[in-house]
Design a protein around this motif. Structure first.
Motif, PDB file in Angstrom:
ATOM      1  N   LYS A   8     -58.512  33.575 -53.476  1.00 21.73           N
ATOM      2  CA  LYS A   8     -57.368  33.421 -54.379  1.00 21.73           C
ATOM      3  C   LYS A   8     -57.836  33.269 -55.835  1.00 21.73           C
ATOM      4  N   ARG A   9     -58.891  32.514 -56.005  1.00 23.40           N
ATOM      5  CA  ARG A   9     -59.408  32.240 -57.345  1.00 23.40           C
ATOM      6  C   ARG A   9     -59.970  33.503 -58.007  1.00 23.40           C
ATOM      7  N   THR A  10     -60.680  34.328 -57.246  1.00 24.13           N
ATOM      8  CA  THR A  10     -61.225  35.559 -57.827  1.00 24.13           C
ATOM      9  C   THR A  10     -60.102  36.552 -58.142  1.00 24.13           C
ATOM     10  N   LYS A  11     -59.068  36.550 -57.331  1.00 27.81           N
ATOM     11  CA  LYS A  11     -57.916  37.417 -57.614  1.00 27.81           C
ATOM     12  C   LYS A  11     -57.208  36.942 -58.886  1.00 27.81           C
ATOM     13  N   SER A  12     -57.043  35.661 -59.017  1.00 27.71           N
ATOM     14  CA  SER A  12     -56.426  35.079 -60.210  1.00 27.71           C
ATOM     15  C   SER A  12     -57.249  35.396 -61.459  1.00 27.71           C
ATOM     16  N   PHE A  13     -58.575  35.332 -61.325  1.00 25.35           N
ATOM     17  CA  PHE A  13     -59.461  35.673 -62.441  1.00 25.35           C
ATOM     18  C   PHE A  13     -59.238  37.128 -62.849  1.00 25.35           C
ATOM     19  N   THR A  14     -59.171  38.007 -61.870  1.00 21.04           N
ATOM     20  CA  THR A  14     -58.935  39.429 -62.142  1.00 21.04           C
ATOM     21  C   THR A  14     -57.621  39.623 -62.900  1.00 21.04           C
ATOM     22  N   VAL A  44     -64.532  41.758 -59.823  1.00 22.60           N
ATOM     23  CA  VAL A  44     -64.886  40.459 -59.244  1.00 22.60           C
ATOM     24  C   VAL A  44     -64.080  40.185 -57.976  1.00 22.60           C
ATOM     25  N   GLY A  45     -62.773  40.236 -58.083  1.00 21.93           N
ATOM     26  CA  GLY A  45     -61.914  39.953 -56.931  1.00 21.93           C
ATOM     27  C   GLY A  45     -62.064  40.984 -55.825  1.00 21.93           C
ATOM     28  N   ALA A  46     -62.119  42.246 -56.198  1.00 18.79           N
ATOM     29  CA  ALA A  46     -62.211  43.310 -55.195  1.00 18.79           C
ATOM     30  C   ALA A  46     -63.527  43.240 -54.424  1.00 18.79           C
ATOM     31  N   ASN A  47     -64.614  43.028 -55.142  1.00 13.84           N
ATOM     32  CA  ASN A  47     -65.912  42.970 -54.464  1.00 13.84           C
ATOM     33  C   ASN A  47     -66.114  41.679 -53.690  1.00 13.84           C
ATOM     34  N   TYR A  48     -65.489  40.597 -54.137  1.00  6.39           N
ATOM     35  CA  TYR A  48     -65.585  39.369 -53.351  1.00  6.39           C
ATOM     36  C   TYR A  48     -64.911  39.580 -51.989  1.00  6.39           C
ATOM     37  N   ARG A  49     -63.744  40.194 -52.006  1.00  4.39           N
ATOM     38  CA  ARG A  49     -63.051  40.478 -50.737  1.00  4.39           C
ATOM     39  C   ARG A  49     -63.897  41.384 -49.847  1.00  4.39           C
ATOM     40  N   ASN A 100     -67.849  31.096 -66.120  1.00  5.40           N
ATOM     41  CA  ASN A 100     -69.043  30.262 -65.935  1.00  5.40           C
ATOM     42  C   ASN A 100     -69.033  29.566 -64.583  1.00  5.40           C
ATOM     43  N   GLU A 101     -67.889  29.018 -64.197  1.00  7.47           N
ATOM     44  CA  GLU A 101     -67.788  28.330 -62.910  1.00  7.47           C
ATOM     45  C   GLU A 101     -67.990  29.283 -61.742  1.00  7.47           C
ATOM     46  N   LEU A 102     -67.355  30.451 -61.805  1.00  6.85           N
ATOM     47  CA  LEU A 102     -67.516  31.431 -60.731  1.00  6.85           C
ATOM     48  C   LEU A 102     -68.967  31.892 -60.631  1.00  6.85           C
TER      49      LEU A 102
END
Length: 120
Positions: A8-14, A44-49, A100-102
């Motif tokens: 959810k967090r990586t999608k939100s970042f995207t 970021v979000g796509a590759n994390y998934r 930075n956190e991610l």
């Protein structure tokens, strides 16, 4: 952190990155940065998934390394925007912090995963 939370967090970042890109001033320099940031930030979000669907530990590490690279690249372009002074710092600050956190999360995850793999 739970897998779902990070998903959810990586999608939100995207989404936040794409919203920022849409609101950049129309200048040649920002167009270049917007293109690069839009690509890396959305990756970021796509590759994390994609990493979550890895078929092996080695594939997971490989895919997560891509996520780390894209997150770090996004951080770079956010820093460039900050130094160009083309957008208010209060709009960039949360994204810089999240990038930075991610980055720290992915570095730690990769380190822990590699340690676990080497213990097998």
């Amino acid at each position: 952190m739970k897998e779902f939370d990070l998903k959810k967090r990586t999608k939100s970042f995207t989404i936040s990155i794409l919203n920022l890109v849409d609101n950049l001033p129309l200048k040649y320099s920002t167009k270049i940065v917007a293109n690069q940031l839009g690509r890396s930030g959305s990756s970021v979000g796509a590759n994390y998934r994609a990493s979550l669907r890895a078929r092996s530990d080695n594939e997971y590490v490989s895919k997560l390394n891509i996520v780390l690279e894209e997150t770090d690249e996004s951080l770079f372009w956010l820093e460039v925007l900050e130094e160009l002074n083309v957008i208010e710092k209060d709009k960039l600050k949360p994204l810089l912090s999240e990038a930075n956190e991610l980055t720290a999360i992915f570095v730690t995850t990769l380190k822990n995963t590699k340690t676990r793999i080497n213990k097998k």
